[in-house]
Design an enzyme around this catalytic site. Structure first.
Site, mmCIF file in Angstrom:
data_model
loop_
_atom_site.group_PDB
_atom_site.id
_atom_site.type_symbol
_atom_site.label_atom_id
_atom_site.label_comp_id
_atom_site.label_asym_id
_atom_site.label_seq_id
_atom_site.Cartn_x
_atom_site.Cartn_y
_atom_site.Cartn_z
ATOM 1 N NE ARG A 50 -3.662 2.482 0.747
ATOM 2 C CZ ARG A 50 -3.460 3.794 0.660
ATOM 3 N NH1 ARG A 50 -2.299 4.259 0.256
ATOM 4 N NH2 ARG A 50 -4.400 4.641 0.974
ATOM 5 C CD GLU A 58 -10.999 3.760 -1.778
ATOM 6 O OE1 GLU A 58 -11.474 2.607 -1.868
ATOM 7 O OE2 GLU A 58 -9.869 3.979 -1.311
ATOM 8 N NE ARG A 92 -3.582 -2.493 2.511
ATOM 9 C CZ ARG A 92 -4.501 -1.609 2.148
ATOM 10 N NH1 ARG A 92 -5.058 -1.681 0.955
ATOM 11 N NH2 ARG A 92 -4.870 -0.647 2.959
#
Length: 159
Positions: A50, A58, A92
Site C-alpha cells: 500500500r 477509490e 499490507r
C-alpha cells in the site's frame, strides 16, 4: 497465559522491526488500484504493498481508473524497490515504490492522481507536490469539489 501474550507481542515487535529495516525488491505482478500493488520477491513470496503517504481515488470515484492505469504503466511487470515505512491494519506493507530514482508515490501526487494523506504522513515534499498539482488543475484538481478517498469511504454504500 499472560507470559505467552508478552512473548507474542515481543516477537511481533522484533519481526516488524526487522522487516522495516530492510528494503524489498520484487516484480510487480498485480495492480489492485492506484495505490495498492502486489510484488513477487526472488523468494517467490507475494507481498501486497500500500503506497505510503498518499491516497488515490477509490473505485467508483472520478479518476480511479486513470490512477490505476498510471500505476500500472509505471510499474506493472517491472522490478521495483520498496522502501518500507510500516504495516497497515490489513497486513499490507506501507511503502514507497522506486524504479531507479523515480518515486511512484511522488509521481501520482505530481500528476494530480492522489491526495497527500496528511493524517498519516507529514512529508513537506508530498504537500508541495499536491499543492502544485492543485495550482495547475491536474486531473482530480480540475473538479470543483473533489472528495478525498477517506471521506468517500465513510459514505454509506448504495444497494
Amino acid at each position: 497465559m499472560k507470559n505467552l501474550k508478552h512473548l507474542f507481542f515481543f516477537l511481533s515487535f522484533l519481526i516488524s522491526t526487522f522487516m522495516l529495516s530492510q528494503n524489498l525488491i520484487g516484480k510487480v505482478i498485480k495492480v489492485a488500484d492506484g495505490d495498492t500493488v502486489t510484488i513477487l520477491t526472488e523468494e517467490n513470496e507475494q507481498i501486497k504493498i500500500r503506497l505510503y503517504g498518499i491516497d488515490c481515488p477509490e473505485k467508483g470515484q472520478d479518476y480511479s481508473s486513470k490512477a490505476s492505469a498510471f500505476t500500472s504503466s509505471f510499474c506493472f511487470g517491472k522490478i521495483v524497490k520498496v522502501t518500507q515505512k510500516g504495516i497497515d491494519r490489513y497486513g499490507r506493507v506501507l511503502g514507497i515504490i522506486l524504479i531507479g530514482k523515480k518515486n511512484l508515490n511522488e509521481e501520482l501526487l505530481k500528476n494530480g492522481l492522489a491526495w497527500h494523506y496528511k493524517y498519516f504522513d507529514k512529508t513537506q515534499k508530498y504537500s508541495d507536490l499536491e499543492q502544485e498539482a492543485k495550482k495547475n488543475k491536474l486531473n482530480i484538481w480540475i473538479m470543483n469539489n473533489p472528495i478525498a478517498p477517506w471521506d468517500y469511504r465513510k459514505k454509506p454504500k448504495k444497494r
